[in-house]
Design an enzyme around this catalytic site. Structure first.
Site, PDB file in Angstrom:
ATOM      1  N   ASN A  17      78.148 -65.392 -37.756  1.00  0.00           N
ATOM      2  CA  ASN A  17      78.003 -64.023 -37.272  1.00  0.00           C
ATOM      3  C   ASN A  17      76.674 -63.382 -37.671  1.00  0.00           C
ATOM      4  O   ASN A  17      76.194 -62.485 -36.997  1.00  0.00           O
ATOM      5  CB  ASN A  17      79.173 -63.178 -37.806  1.00  0.00           C
ATOM      6  CG  ASN A  17      79.145 -61.756 -37.291  1.00  0.00           C
ATOM      7  OD1 ASN A  17      78.968 -61.537 -36.101  1.00  0.00           O
ATOM      8  ND2 ASN A  17      79.290 -60.792 -38.183  1.00  0.00           N
ATOM      9  N   SER A  69      75.088 -63.445 -28.020  1.00  0.00           N
ATOM     10  CA  SER A  69      74.791 -62.069 -27.610  1.00  0.00           C
ATOM     11  C   SER A  69      74.680 -62.013 -26.109  1.00  0.00           C
ATOM     12  O   SER A  69      74.346 -63.016 -25.460  1.00  0.00           O
ATOM     13  CB  SER A  69      73.473 -61.618 -28.230  1.00  0.00           C
ATOM     14  OG  SER A  69      73.022 -60.422 -27.600  1.00  0.00           O
ATOM     15  N   TYR A  82      64.775 -63.352 -29.614  1.00  0.00           N
ATOM     16  CA  TYR A  82      66.221 -63.187 -29.778  1.00  0.00           C
ATOM     17  C   TYR A  82      66.994 -63.840 -28.625  1.00  0.00           C
ATOM     18  O   TYR A  82      68.001 -64.530 -28.851  1.00  0.00           O
ATOM     19  CB  TYR A  82      66.527 -61.689 -29.856  1.00  0.00           C
ATOM     20  CG  TYR A  82      67.947 -61.332 -30.225  1.00  0.00           C
ATOM     21  CD1 TYR A  82      68.433 -61.560 -31.515  1.00  0.00           C
ATOM     22  CD2 TYR A  82      68.795 -60.737 -29.295  1.00  0.00           C
ATOM     23  CE1 TYR A  82      69.721 -61.198 -31.859  1.00  0.00           C
ATOM     24  CE2 TYR A  82      70.089 -60.368 -29.635  1.00  0.00           C
ATOM     25  CZ  TYR A  82      70.549 -60.598 -30.912  1.00  0.00           C
ATOM     26  OH  TYR A  82      71.832 -60.237 -31.245  1.00  0.00           O
ATOM     27  N   ALA A  83      66.521 -63.633 -27.395  1.00  0.00           N
ATOM     28  CA  ALA A  83      67.205 -64.216 -26.238  1.00  0.00           C
ATOM     29  C   ALA A  83      67.161 -65.740 -26.311  1.00  0.00           C
ATOM     30  O   ALA A  83      68.154 -66.421 -26.016  1.00  0.00           O
ATOM     31  CB  ALA A  83      66.565 -63.729 -24.941  1.00  0.00           C
ATOM     32  N   ALA A  84      66.022 -66.296 -26.729  1.00  0.00           N
ATOM     33  CA  ALA A  84      65.902 -67.748 -26.846  1.00  0.00           C
ATOM     34  C   ALA A  84      66.839 -68.270 -27.930  1.00  0.00           C
ATOM     35  O   ALA A  84      67.533 -69.276 -27.749  1.00  0.00           O
ATOM     36  CB  ALA A  84      64.458 -68.137 -27.167  1.00  0.00           C
ATOM     37  N   ALA A  85      66.880 -67.564 -29.063  1.00  0.00           N
ATOM     38  CA  ALA A  85      67.739 -68.005 -30.169  1.00  0.00           C
ATOM     39  C   ALA A  85      69.206 -67.972 -29.754  1.00  0.00           C
ATOM     40  O   ALA A  85      69.956 -68.921 -29.999  1.00  0.00           O
ATOM     41  CB  ALA A  85      67.510 -67.119 -31.395  1.00  0.00           C
ATOM     42  N   ILE A 115      77.769 -52.529 -29.152  1.00  0.00           N
ATOM     43  CA  ILE A 115      78.898 -52.270 -30.047  1.00  0.00           C
ATOM     44  C   ILE A 115      78.647 -50.995 -30.836  1.00  0.00           C
ATOM     45  O   ILE A 115      77.537 -50.790 -31.360  1.00  0.00           O
ATOM     46  CB  ILE A 115      79.099 -53.446 -31.038  1.00  0.00           C
ATOM     47  CG1 ILE A 115      79.312 -54.741 -30.251  1.00  0.00           C
ATOM     48  CG2 ILE A 115      80.282 -53.186 -31.954  1.00  0.00           C
ATOM     49  CD1 ILE A 115      79.271 -55.974 -31.109  1.00  0.00           C
TER      50      ILE A 115
END
Lengths: 173, 84
Positions: A17, A69, A82-85, A115
């Site tokens: 998480n 995500s 972030y999108a790649a990860a 969230i």
């Protein structure tokens, strides 16, 4: 890992998480911004899985739930790292699911949307209000609405679900 | 139970093979189209299974490749270790 497993029971459920984002346009992104985000969001999932897998294999039972995500699917501007990860987390999830299916281990991913309480602190109330207006449910997810899905995927009821990615975004995408 | 029979029964249950012990020949190659057709995931499971049930730990991948050829080669390695 060995210490945990001797002092407590062998691990049956792993929930990856931990994560964070550090947004920048690729043209301006520093190498360490890229690396930190990849380390925390993708490499950590690899290390977590590798640590628990031998024990789960011996028990022939295990549950891995990776928190990806919505960015993995929507790939917004400013989040190349972030999108790649997070897309990497989905790929890892599907591949590891195939490797471990016969061992009684399931591996799934969840893609949460916005969230409550998890949004950047510098977003103004006006910004949040405008954002909510664009959401089909006109509200953010409550943390327990994500937790419920994690709980389900970790439960015996989800025994035939593996390699799946569950989007929980109130219909946003 | 003789080692070979025990190995076959363990393989069937742990690798979820839809076959009986009689259908696995002692010398039948475990991997590849000419044999039972196990894959690399099965190989990993076999290594764990053999360690768990027979206390035999593979030294390296080369040794594992040799030993995991057939039921006979596994049984020989396991029995040799038990006798030592």
């Amino acid at each position: 890992m060995a210490e945990i497993e001797t002092q407590a029971a062998p691990l049956g459920v792993l929930i990856n998480n931990a994560g964070f984002h550090e947004d920048a346009l690729l043209a301006n992104m520093q190498q360490d911004q890229w690396s930190r985000v990849l380390d925390a969001n993708l490499n950590a999932v690899f290390h977590g899985c590798q640590a628990v897998l031998p024990g789960m294999m011996r028990q022939r039972q295990g549950r891995v739930v990776n928190i990806a995500s919505l960015s993995a699917i929507s790939s917004p501007a400013g989040q190349t790292n972030y999108a790649a990860a997070k897309a990497g987390v989905i790929g890892l999830t599907q591949s590891l699911a195939k490797e471990s299916a016969r061992m009684g281990i399931t591996v799934n991913a969840i893609c949460p949307g916005y969230i409550e309480g998890g949004l950047p602190a510098d977003w103004t109330p006006e910004h949040l209000k405008a954002l909510k207006m664009q959401l089909p449910m006109r509200r953010f997810a409550r943390p327990e609405e994500i937790a419920a899905a994690v709980f389900f995927l970790a439960s015996p009821d989800a025994s035939y679900i593996t390699g799946s990615t569950l989007k929980i975004d109130g219909g946003l995408l | 139970m003789p080692t070979r029979q025990r190995l076959k029964e363990l393989m069937i249950s742990e690798l979820m093979l839809d076959m009986t012990a009689d259908e696995i020949g002692d010398d039948t190659p475990l991997f590849g189209p000419a044999g039972i057709g196990l894959d690399s995931v099965d190989a990993l499971q076999l290594v764990v299974m053999i360690e768990k049930h027979f206390g035999f730990k593979m030294a390296d991948q080369d040794q594992a490749k040799r030993i995991l050829h057939s039921v006979n080669t596994i049984a020989e390695a396991v029995d040799q270790k038990a006798a030592a």
